[in-house]
Design a protein around this motif. Structure first.
Motif, PDB file in Angstrom:
ATOM      1  N   UNK A  73       0.863  -1.175   0.000  1.00 51.20           N
ATOM      2  CA  UNK A  73       0.000   0.000   0.000  1.00 51.20           C
ATOM      3  C   UNK A  73       0.905   1.233   0.000  1.00 51.20           C
ATOM      4  N   UNK A  74       1.196   1.783  -1.171  1.00 51.36           N
ATOM      5  CA  UNK A  74       2.211   2.847  -1.259  1.00 51.36           C
ATOM      6  C   UNK A  74       1.795   4.127  -0.541  1.00 51.36           C
ATOM      7  N   UNK A  75       2.765   4.767   0.074  1.00 50.24           N
ATOM      8  CA  UNK A  75       2.552   6.086   0.664  1.00 50.24           C
ATOM      9  C   UNK A  75       2.854   7.127  -0.404  1.00 50.24           C
ATOM     10  N   UNK A  76       1.817   7.741  -0.937  1.00 46.86           N
ATOM     11  CA  UNK A  76       1.976   8.696  -2.038  1.00 46.86           C
ATOM     12  C   UNK A  76       2.013  10.096  -1.452  1.00 46.86           C
ATOM     13  N   UNK A  77       3.150  10.743  -1.564  1.00 49.88           N
ATOM     14  CA  UNK A  77       3.306  12.083  -0.994  1.00 49.88           C
ATOM     15  C   UNK A  77       3.239  13.191  -2.044  1.00 49.88           C
ATOM     16  N   UNK A  78       3.195  12.793  -3.335  1.00 53.66           N
ATOM     17  CA  UNK A  78       3.083  13.801  -4.393  1.00 53.66           C
ATOM     18  C   UNK A  78       2.495  13.168  -5.640  1.00 53.66           C
ATOM     19  N   UNK A  79       1.568  13.883  -6.279  1.00 48.64           N
ATOM     20  CA  UNK A  79       1.045  13.507  -7.590  1.00 48.64           C
ATOM     21  C   UNK A  79       1.128  14.720  -8.503  1.00 48.64           C
ATOM     22  N   UNK A  80       1.607  14.516  -9.729  1.00 48.87           N
ATOM     23  CA  UNK A  80       1.719  15.628 -10.666  1.00 48.87           C
ATOM     24  C   UNK A  80       1.682  15.147 -12.098  1.00 48.87           C
ATOM     25  N   UNK A  81       1.961  16.044 -13.022  1.00 44.71           N
ATOM     26  CA  UNK A  81       1.942  15.710 -14.445  1.00 44.71           C
ATOM     27  C   UNK A  81       3.289  15.924 -15.121  1.00 44.71           C
ATOM     28  N   UNK A  82       4.265  16.475 -14.387  1.00 47.50           N
ATOM     29  CA  UNK A  82       5.574  16.770 -14.994  1.00 47.50           C
ATOM     30  C   UNK A  82       6.623  15.814 -14.463  1.00 47.50           C
ATOM     31  N   UNK A  83       7.092  14.930 -15.341  1.00 45.55           N
ATOM     32  CA  UNK A  83       8.100  13.954 -14.911  1.00 45.55           C
ATOM     33  C   UNK A  83       9.417  14.643 -14.570  1.00 45.55           C
ATOM     34  N   UNK A  84       9.753  15.753 -15.241  1.00 48.32           N
ATOM     35  CA  UNK A  84      11.012  16.438 -14.931  1.00 48.32           C
ATOM     36  C   UNK A  84      11.009  16.983 -13.507  1.00 48.32           C
ATOM     37  N   UNK A  85       9.860  17.515 -13.061  1.00 45.03           N
ATOM     38  CA  UNK A  85       9.754  18.018 -11.698  1.00 45.03           C
ATOM     39  C   UNK A  85       9.863  16.872 -10.693  1.00 45.03           C
ATOM     40  N   UNK A  86       9.217  15.751 -10.993  1.00 45.96           N
ATOM     41  CA  UNK A  86       9.273  14.597 -10.099  1.00 45.96           C
ATOM     42  C   UNK A  86      10.712  14.097  -9.960  1.00 45.96           C
ATOM     43  N   UNK A  87      11.448  14.035 -11.068  1.00 48.74           N
ATOM     44  CA  UNK A  87      12.834  13.585 -11.009  1.00 48.74           C
ATOM     45  C   UNK A  87      13.701  14.542 -10.190  1.00 48.74           C
ATOM     46  N   UNK A  88      13.424  15.819 -10.275  1.00 46.38           N
ATOM     47  CA  UNK A  88      14.152  16.791  -9.444  1.00 46.38           C
ATOM     48  C   UNK A  88      13.878  16.540  -7.966  1.00 46.38           C
ATOM     49  N   UNK A  89      12.642  16.214  -7.648  1.00 45.12           N
ATOM     50  CA  UNK A  89      12.277  15.920  -6.257  1.00 45.12           C
ATOM     51  C   UNK A  89      12.955  14.637  -5.783  1.00 45.12           C
ATOM     52  N   UNK A  90      13.045  13.640  -6.677  1.00 56.73           N
ATOM     53  CA  UNK A  90      13.737  12.401  -6.314  1.00 56.73           C
ATOM     54  C   UNK A  90      15.213  12.682  -6.059  1.00 56.73           C
ATOM     55  N   UNK A  91      15.823  13.490  -6.915  1.00 53.94           N
ATOM     56  CA  UNK A  91      17.241  13.835  -6.736  1.00 53.94           C
ATOM     57  C   UNK A  91      17.475  14.565  -5.426  1.00 53.94           C
ATOM     58  N   UNK A  92      16.437  15.263  -4.947  1.00 57.81           N
ATOM     59  CA  UNK A  92      16.531  15.967  -3.664  1.00 57.81           C
ATOM     60  C   UNK A  92      16.186  15.048  -2.492  1.00 57.81           C
ATOM     61  N   UNK A  93      16.013  13.749  -2.798  1.00 53.40           N
ATOM     62  CA  UNK A  93      15.768  12.717  -1.795  1.00 53.40           C
ATOM     63  C   UNK A  93      14.465  12.926  -1.034  1.00 53.40           C
ATOM     64  N   UNK A  94      13.440  13.405  -1.774  1.00 54.59           N
ATOM     65  CA  UNK A  94      12.112  13.562  -1.177  1.00 54.59           C
ATOM     66  C   UNK A  94      11.277  12.303  -1.327  1.00 54.59           C
TER      67      UNK A  94
END
Length: 290
Positions: free
Chosen positions: A215-236
């Protein structure tokens, strides 16, 4: 006879309100009043009786209404017929596509086709997958490039260019970053940053999690994969995305690892079965030859 006046007349017979008709026709109340007065002058009859801010149809209006409706209907049919003729004979092609098309072979096929057929003009319109069916497929010079999961509808023609799979994208310093493949259960405690319900990737991700019994803990939903990858790189958090999409976007701070279970998507060109424009048939024949 001005079609706009007839459209205003027809709508006003339904609403009996200049204000409502103005809203329906995206104009002002004063403009509707002017159109009706001009139409009455042109026809030589009174169409509406105006008393105490209320209007009623006159007998003349009741006689004129079916003729006005017929004229407007025939005008619309004329425009549709000429538009279809133009689509069949001109050399323009309208391709509706998912935002990540440049990551796939479909984009290269379009550019190669244009080199071979410089006489063809292609217009690209970007949209999410759920917006691509069925409306954009109605035109005779319209083709869709989309990502699909599962079965394909029999009413459309399909040409698959390639397939893609999901990967987990993690920060390079993540404890699991050196794995060659990851079971989703290993990510059960992570924060998930996902492409949301507006895209067609959300449900496949949820299905993979269901199969993995997490049961995944979803802390963000969006439409821009580039923004999501930036958030991943920031270890969010981590994300699950299509492999070929993210490979061109990864930086040295990120890694992409295949996951199990997985969902396979097909990238394909789609058009409605039936008659098509010359440009559409040229492009479709080129794709089949490839």
């Amino acid at each position: 006879m001005d079609i706009n006046k007839l459209q205003a007349f027809i709508d006003l017979t339904k609403t009996l309100s200049y204000t409502e008709t103005a809203e329906h026709l995206f104009t002002t109340q004063g403009n509707i009043s002017k159109q009706i007065l001009n139409l009455e002058k042109e026809l030589g009859v009174e169409l509406f009786q105006r008393e105490h801010r209320k209007i009623q149809l006159t007998e003349a209006a009741k006689l004129a209404l079916p003729f006005a409706q017929s004229i407007v209907e025939q005008s619309e049919k004329l425009q549709e017929t000429l538009a279809d003729y133009e689509a069949e004979t001109n050399l323009a092609l309208h391709v509706f596509t998912i935002p990540t098309m440049p990551s796939y072979r479909g984009f290269a096929k379009i550019t190669d086709f244009l080199k071979k057929h410089p006489e063809i003009k292609i217009q690209l319109t970007e949209a999410e997958s759920f917006e691509l069916f069925p409306a954009p497929l109605e035109g005779k010079n319209n083709i869709v490039f989309a990502r699909i999961f599962g079965e394909k509808a029999d009413t459309w023609e399909w040409l698959i260019t390639e397939q893609d799979r999901f990967v987990a994208v993690l920060p390079k310093r993540h404890p699991l970053a050196k794995e060659k493949e990851l079971p989703l259960v290993a990510l059960a405690q992570e924060n998930f940053l996902l492409l949301g319900k507006e895209t067609n990737l959300y449900l496949p991700v949820m299905e993979m999690c269901r199969q993995a019994e997490i049961n995944p803990t979803i802390t963000y939903e969006g439409t821009r994969i580039d923004l999501i990858l930036t958030m991943v790189a920031s270890e969010l958090g981590i994300t699950l995305a299509m492999e070929k999409t993210v490979l061109n976007l990864l930086n040295e701070e990120l890694v992409a690892i295949p996951v199990t279970p997985n969902q396979i998507s097909s990238l394909c060109f789609v058009r409605k079965k039936g008659e098509h424009s010359k440009a559409s048939n040229l492009f479709w024949s080129y794709l089949q030859e490839q």
